[in-house]
Motif scaffolding. Structure first.
Motif, PDB file in Angstrom:
ATOM      1  N   LEU A   1      -5.266  -0.854  12.594  1.00 32.99           N
ATOM      2  CA  LEU A   1      -6.362  -1.539  12.294  1.00 32.99           C
ATOM      3  C   LEU A   1      -6.285  -2.511  11.550  1.00 32.99           C
ATOM      4  CD1 LEU A   1      -9.177   1.254  12.933  1.00 32.99           C
ATOM      5  CD2 LEU A   1      -8.924  -0.635  14.462  1.00 32.99           C
ATOM      6  N   THR A   2      -5.838  -2.315  10.303  1.00 34.18           N
ATOM      7  CA  THR A   2      -5.871  -3.533   9.170  1.00 34.18           C
ATOM      8  C   THR A   2      -4.832  -4.635   9.786  1.00 34.18           C
ATOM      9  OG1 THR A   2      -6.033  -1.769   7.628  1.00 34.18           O
ATOM     10  CG2 THR A   2      -5.049  -4.025   7.050  1.00 34.18           C
ATOM     11  N   TYR A   3      -3.933  -4.127  10.592  1.00 36.17           N
ATOM     12  CA  TYR A   3      -3.137  -5.356  10.827  1.00 36.17           C
ATOM     13  C   TYR A   3      -3.761  -6.078  12.087  1.00 36.17           C
ATOM     14  CZ  TYR A   3       1.089  -3.222   8.594  1.00 36.17           C
ATOM     15  OH  TYR A   3       1.935  -2.685   7.449  1.00 36.17           O
ATOM     16  N   ALA A   4      -4.316  -5.374  12.795  1.00 35.22           N
ATOM     17  CA  ALA A   4      -5.174  -6.318  13.980  1.00 35.22           C
ATOM     18  C   ALA A   4      -6.248  -7.082  13.559  1.00 35.22           C
ATOM     19  CB  ALA A   4      -5.711  -5.032  14.906  1.00 35.22           C
ATOM     20  N   ALA A   5      -6.758  -6.527  12.169  1.00 33.62           N
ATOM     21  CA  ALA A   5      -8.032  -7.391  11.633  1.00 33.62           C
ATOM     22  C   ALA A   5      -7.393  -8.631  10.586  1.00 33.62           C
ATOM     23  CB  ALA A   5      -8.838  -6.637  10.858  1.00 33.62           C
ATOM     24  N   ALA A   6      -6.087  -8.456  10.275  1.00 39.97           N
ATOM     25  CA  ALA A   6      -5.801  -9.507   9.495  1.00 39.97           C
ATOM     26  C   ALA A   6      -5.577 -11.079   9.887  1.00 39.97           C
ATOM     27  CB  ALA A   6      -4.076  -9.152   8.981  1.00 39.97           C
TER      28      ALA A   6
ATOM     29  N   PHE B   1       1.901 -10.273   8.372  1.00 35.24           N
ATOM     30  CA  PHE B   1       2.059  -9.270   7.948  1.00 35.24           C
ATOM     31  C   PHE B   1       1.620  -9.017   6.343  1.00 35.24           C
ATOM     32  CE2 PHE B   1       4.764  -5.975   6.066  1.00 35.24           C
ATOM     33  CZ  PHE B   1       4.462  -4.703   6.789  1.00 35.24           C
ATOM     34  N   ARG B   2       1.861 -10.087   5.653  1.00 34.14           N
ATOM     35  CA  ARG B   2       1.774 -10.162   4.220  1.00 34.14           C
ATOM     36  C   ARG B   2       0.344 -10.308   4.113  1.00 34.14           C
ATOM     37  NH1 ARG B   2       6.835 -13.797   1.911  1.00 34.14           N
ATOM     38  NH2 ARG B   2       8.225 -11.800   2.166  1.00 34.14           N
ATOM     39  N   ASN B   3      -0.589 -10.835   5.136  1.00 35.56           N
ATOM     40  CA  ASN B   3      -2.209 -10.957   4.746  1.00 35.56           C
ATOM     41  C   ASN B   3      -2.572  -9.549   4.882  1.00 35.56           C
ATOM     42  OD1 ASN B   3      -2.266 -13.788   4.347  1.00 35.56           O
ATOM     43  ND2 ASN B   3      -2.531 -14.102   6.715  1.00 35.56           N
ATOM     44  N   ALA B   4      -2.189  -8.833   5.990  1.00 35.85           N
ATOM     45  CA  ALA B   4      -2.425  -7.444   5.979  1.00 35.85           C
ATOM     46  C   ALA B   4      -2.364  -6.556   4.502  1.00 35.85           C
ATOM     47  CB  ALA B   4      -1.693  -6.728   7.144  1.00 35.85           C
ATOM     48  N   GLY B   5      -1.053  -7.000   4.139  1.00 34.88           N
ATOM     49  CA  GLY B   5      -0.486  -6.259   2.986  1.00 34.88           C
ATOM     50  C   GLY B   5      -1.552  -6.460   1.775  1.00 34.88           C
ATOM     51  N   THR B   6      -2.186  -7.705   1.441  1.00 36.36           N
ATOM     52  CA  THR B   6      -3.089  -8.017   0.724  1.00 36.36           C
ATOM     53  C   THR B   6      -4.521  -7.016   0.922  1.00 36.36           C
ATOM     54  OG1 THR B   6      -4.089  -9.846   1.713  1.00 36.36           O
ATOM     55  CG2 THR B   6      -2.235 -10.006   0.231  1.00 36.36           C
ATOM     56  N   ALA B   7      -4.564  -6.435   2.163  1.00 34.74           N
ATOM     57  CA  ALA B   7      -5.889  -5.851   2.392  1.00 34.74           C
ATOM     58  C   ALA B   7      -5.459  -4.349   2.282  1.00 34.74           C
ATOM     59  CB  ALA B   7      -5.979  -6.160   3.981  1.00 34.74           C
ATOM     60  N   GLY B   8      -4.335  -4.112   1.733  1.00 36.03           N
ATOM     61  CA  GLY B   8      -4.424  -2.635   1.464  1.00 36.03           C
ATOM     62  C   GLY B   8      -3.046  -1.877   2.161  1.00 36.03           C
ATOM     63  N   VAL B   9      -2.368  -2.537   3.047  1.00 39.11           N
ATOM     64  CA  VAL B   9      -1.237  -1.747   3.736  1.00 39.11           C
ATOM     65  C   VAL B   9       0.133  -2.251   3.026  1.00 39.11           C
ATOM     66  CG1 VAL B   9      -0.126  -1.640   6.005  1.00 39.11           C
ATOM     67  CG2 VAL B   9      -2.776  -1.918   5.970  1.00 39.11           C
ATOM     68  N   LYS B  10       0.937  -1.264   2.815  1.00 37.69           N
ATOM     69  CA  LYS B  10       2.340  -1.589   2.075  1.00 37.69           C
ATOM     70  C   LYS B  10       3.241  -1.283   2.911  1.00 37.69           C
ATOM     71  CE  LYS B  10       0.510  -0.702  -2.692  1.00 37.69           C
ATOM     72  NZ  LYS B  10       0.642   0.196  -3.756  1.00 37.69           N
TER      73      LYS B  10
END
Length: 411
Positions: A317-322, A401-410
């Motif tokens: 969900l985090t990746y889809a929202a990034a 992918f890195r935008n999703a990482g800043t949202a909490g996914v590692k």
């Protein structure tokens, strides 16, 4: 920002490399000693208590090896123990199980279309099954049923077939066959740790104390070592199966695994017979080929129907929202989905590579880490860049992918 996905990939690489190295050492020593044991000869010159001897040549020198069935008359000053190969193989394999299947359970372990499990439930079932496997096997071996080796081997095979089917009713196809390999490998390594080595220590302690060791300890260790010998090749197949959807993503994956165990027996029987100088049973290779052809047929007739789309987990969900996900979806669908489809359109390709399907936004979000590593950080995909993925498109994948990482996914 530190790239946790890359770091995690290197942790997996290190664990897998260690696992392969230690497995080579364990399997190599196991095969060597089985061949040595079967090739021993009785000669008039054997010292008292010696069971047999073998002359070998390797590395420019000659080796004269003698085996004592129970123990020599006195304890030798230098004694080499073969145990760490087994322990390190199991420990590194379990590390891989944790890294890939426990920490990546939502992607690799749990398939809601098979059984809708919470991650903690799947992990507990996994751990419990490994423990159950050893306890059930060890109990049977120590029972009166285990007094007959042929009967015991048949009983063990029945258990393995049951576990083959059982795992496919709980986990994803990929995880099911991998767990069957881990289930079997746990039995093999526990044989060394829980039976073979303790029995050897008893023999050594008796020698040091001036007592005559009981021959039963060697007999028990020999039985478990023989089991390990016949289980090795199927375990190797099952550990490699996760790379081939034709093995794990088919309707009869459990039956394929069951037949692989029979192939392990036929192949090892040929080698064991040759090493024992008891003939050349060519029929075993004919039977092995027949079993392999049956497996190949089962893998595609009928093919497993495409699975229904499942709900996105938290990470997906985090990746889809990034930011940038829509652009990445278009890129992947344009550059990758001709192969990574339920029905690939690339000529000569009949199933998606490694079972990865990238046709919908949901599927792309689920495979975010793979896409990032394979097509962003590295240029592994598309192979040979056959679909002409542009540098700007790879950069867009990295940025998303890195935008999703800043949202909490590692990763």
């Amino acid at each position: 920002m530190y790239d946790w996905a890359v770091l995690w990939e290197w942790v997996e690489i290190a664990a897998r490399w260690t696992h392969v190295i230690t497995a080579i050492a364990w399997i190599g020593s196991s095969f060597y000693f089985i061949a040595l044991d079967l090739g021993l000869r009785k000669t008039p010159s054997l010292p008292p208590l010696a069971h047999g001897e073998e002359w070998q040549v390797h590395g420019g020198g000659f080796y004269h090896i003698q085996k004592y069935l129970v123990a020599p008359a006195m304890m030798p000053e230098h004694l080499t123990w073969f145990k760490w190969e087994s322990y390190a193989t199991w420990l590194s394999g379990f590390a891989m199980l944790v890294l890939v299947y426990y920490l990546g359970a939502e992607l690799y372990l749990v398939d809601p279309n098979v059984m809708d499990l919470a991650v903690w439930q799947a992990v507990l079932i996994s751990l419990g099954s490994l423990g159950f496997g050893w306890l059930a096997y060890d109990t049977i071996c120590k029972s009166r049923f285990g007094d007959d080796n042929t009967r015991l081997m048949i009983g063990l095979y029945v258990i393995l077939v049951a576990m083959s089917w059982g795992y496919t009713q709980v986990f994803s196809g990929r995880a099911a066959l991998l767990h069957l390999g881990a289930f079997t490998a746990t039995i093999m390594s526990a044989n060394v740790f829980m039976v073979i080595m303790p029995n050897q220590r008893i023999v050594v302690a008796d020698l040091k104390a001036g007592r005559v060791p009981d021959a039963k300890y060697g007999k028990i260790a020999k039985q478990r070592s023989t089991h390990n010998n016949y289980l090795t090749l199927p375990v190797l197949f099952l550990m490699l199966s996760n790379h081939y959807p034709l093995v794990f993503a088919t309707e009869y994956n459990w039956l394929i695994a069951s037949l692989v165990f029979l192939m392990g027996v036929t192949i090892r029987h040929w080698f064991n017979t040759k090493h024992a100088r008891k003939g050349n049973p060519h029929w075993t290779w004919g039977l092995t080929v027949i079993l392999f052809l049956v497996i190949a047929w089962l893998s595609s007739v009928p093919m497993k129907p495409a699975e229904e789309e499942t709900a996105l987990n938290g990470a997906a969900l985090t990746y889809a929202a990034a930011p940038g996900f829509d652009d990445v979806t278009s890129i992947v669908q344009g550059r990758c989905s001709m192969c990574h489809a339920a029905e690939p359109v690339w000529e000569g390709m009949y199933w998606p590579p490694k079972g990865v399907v990238l046709e919908t936004p949901e599927q792309i979000a689920h495979e975010a880490r793979r896409i990032y590593l394979q097509s962003g950080i590295s240029h592994a995909m598309p192979p040979g860049n056959l679909s002409y993925m542009e540098p700007a498109e790879r950069a867009a994948i990295i940025e998303w992918f890195r935008n999703a990482g800043t949202a909490g996914v590692k990763g």
